[in-house]
Design a protein around this motif. Sequence first.
Motif, PDB file in Angstrom:
ATOM      1  N   GLY A 207      30.031  23.845  -4.091  1.00 18.55           N
ATOM      2  CA  GLY A 207      28.661  23.638  -3.634  1.00 18.55           C
ATOM      3  C   GLY A 207      27.863  22.714  -4.504  1.00 18.55           C
ATOM      4  O   GLY A 207      26.873  22.136  -4.069  1.00 18.55           O
ATOM      5  N   GLY A 208      28.265  22.567  -5.787  1.00 16.52           N
ATOM      6  CA  GLY A 208      27.618  21.614  -6.670  1.00 16.52           C
ATOM      7  C   GLY A 208      26.514  22.188  -7.532  1.00 16.52           C
ATOM      8  O   GLY A 208      26.034  23.308  -7.315  1.00 16.52           O
ATOM      9  N   PHE A 209      26.093  21.423  -8.518  1.00 13.37           N
ATOM     10  CA  PHE A 209      25.061  21.822  -9.483  1.00 13.37           C
ATOM     11  C   PHE A 209      23.670  21.426  -8.983  1.00 13.37           C
ATOM     12  O   PHE A 209      23.507  20.440  -8.279  1.00 13.37           O
ATOM     13  N   ASP A 210      22.689  22.209  -9.399  1.00 11.03           N
ATOM     14  CA  ASP A 210      21.296  21.842  -9.123  1.00 11.03           C
ATOM     15  C   ASP A 210      20.875  20.631  -9.947  1.00 11.03           C
ATOM     16  O   ASP A 210      20.151  19.752  -9.460  1.00 11.03           O
ATOM     17  N   ARG A 223      30.714  10.194 -11.041  1.00  6.15           N
ATOM     18  CA  ARG A 223      31.259  11.556 -10.940  1.00  6.15           C
ATOM     19  C   ARG A 223      30.161  12.591 -11.141  1.00  6.15           C
ATOM     20  O   ARG A 223      30.181  13.657 -10.512  1.00  6.15           O
ATOM     21  N   SER A 224      29.196  12.311 -12.007  1.00  5.62           N
ATOM     22  CA  SER A 224      28.083  13.248 -12.189  1.00  5.62           C
ATOM     23  C   SER A 224      27.267  13.362 -10.905  1.00  5.62           C
ATOM     24  O   SER A 224      26.840  14.454 -10.522  1.00  5.62           O
ATOM     25  N   PHE A 225      27.041  12.245 -10.250  1.00  5.19           N
ATOM     26  CA  PHE A 225      26.298  12.277  -8.988  1.00  5.19           C
ATOM     27  C   PHE A 225      27.066  13.062  -7.937  1.00  5.19           C
ATOM     28  O   PHE A 225      26.476  13.839  -7.164  1.00  5.19           O
ATOM     29  N   ALA A 226      28.390  12.907  -7.929  1.00  2.02           N
ATOM     30  CA  ALA A 226      29.224  13.633  -6.963  1.00  2.02           C
ATOM     31  C   ALA A 226      29.234  15.134  -7.228  1.00  2.02           C
ATOM     32  O   ALA A 226      29.502  15.926  -6.311  1.00  2.02           O
ATOM     33  N   ALA A 227      28.929  15.554  -8.460  1.00  2.00           N
ATOM     34  CA  ALA A 227      28.935  16.980  -8.810  1.00  2.00           C
ATOM     35  C   ALA A 227      27.666  17.703  -8.386  1.00  2.00           C
ATOM     36  O   ALA A 227      27.573  18.931  -8.525  1.00  2.00           O
ATOM     37  N   LEU A 228      26.679  16.974  -7.854  1.00  2.00           N
ATOM     38  CA  LEU A 228      25.423  17.592  -7.437  1.00  2.00           C
ATOM     39  C   LEU A 228      25.553  18.272  -6.079  1.00  2.00           C
ATOM     40  O   LEU A 228      26.298  17.819  -5.206  1.00  2.00           O
TER      41      LEU A 228
END
Length: 340
Positions: A207-210, A223-228
């Motif tokens: 579901g990803g990070f806030d 990759r950080s953007f994809a983890a949201l």
Amino acid sequence: MIEPRNRVVQVRRFGGPEELEVVDAPMPTAGPGEVRVRVLASGLEYTDTLIRRHLYPQTASRRPPFVMGYDVIGEIDQLGDGVSGFQLGDRVADMTVLRSNAVYRTLQASHLTPVPAGVDAAEAATLILSWMTAYQLLHRAAQVQRGQRVLVHGAAGAVGQALLVLGSMAGLQLWGGAHGTHAALIRAFGATPIDYQREDFARVLPGGFDVVLDGIGEEGYRRSFAALKPGGVLCAYGYSAGVQAQRGMLTMLMWIARLYLWRWLPGGRRAFFYSINAMRLQHPEWFREDLKRLLALLASAAIRPRVAERISLDQVVEAHQRLEDGGLEGKLVLCPDLPS
């Protein structure tokens, strides 16, 4: 009577740690509206390595030789004309970007924040850039809310540790990315460690990070953007991966510019770049307010920044190499009073 002597750490040309030298310098004199301080502590930052290699936008126009030193804790030993509200012997803090890796320096009195009596100068120095960056990332930039799920990159470093401590105080659910050797340290701060060498941080949380807080910039922050999660926010604040890959400043400025274009992609996710200097310029009252709050937390022992080592002037070249090598658990702090 022996006259006081000023020594400074200067860059003689852009490049590696070997381009640093400790030299004698004229003793400065406080001008109107200024104070002179005897430097008690000055942080050695990863940002200093960017300045030294000509990869830092805020100092791009400077040409060597110039004196290094991003922040300072000092004791006032001279008052310039027109200075009020301070007296000889007061301890003060300031973020200077340059010129604070020295035995003595002058400062604008209007920029100073008083340092509470009894606090350790080296610990106080860690607050000015590293902990201020962490505090403002959380509360001014990301505007985090209790219970949010937050990923901190480089969690074992000085800013990363501050983010974990302050994030825990704010009631966040925290994950800390670092090498596996730092897992115990990250757990000690109440966060879930992510081993960069064995785990894909973009797949850790379904579901990803806030919120993702990224001072590394691997793959240009993709990759950080994809983890949201949808509606999540990426706060970038550094690009050490680009530095290690020997990318030029233009490439990294393009990465930063691209962050703002991603907000037009589907999913409502947002990304932007945080600069402590830009925020201080826009909101100088926030800087004084936030640093005063952090110093009060230090004075009350509510926080205890980790000083990896106190460094003498003659150890600065080696310290810069250690900064570039990475793996430090905490902050290196220059203390000019230390013997060689």
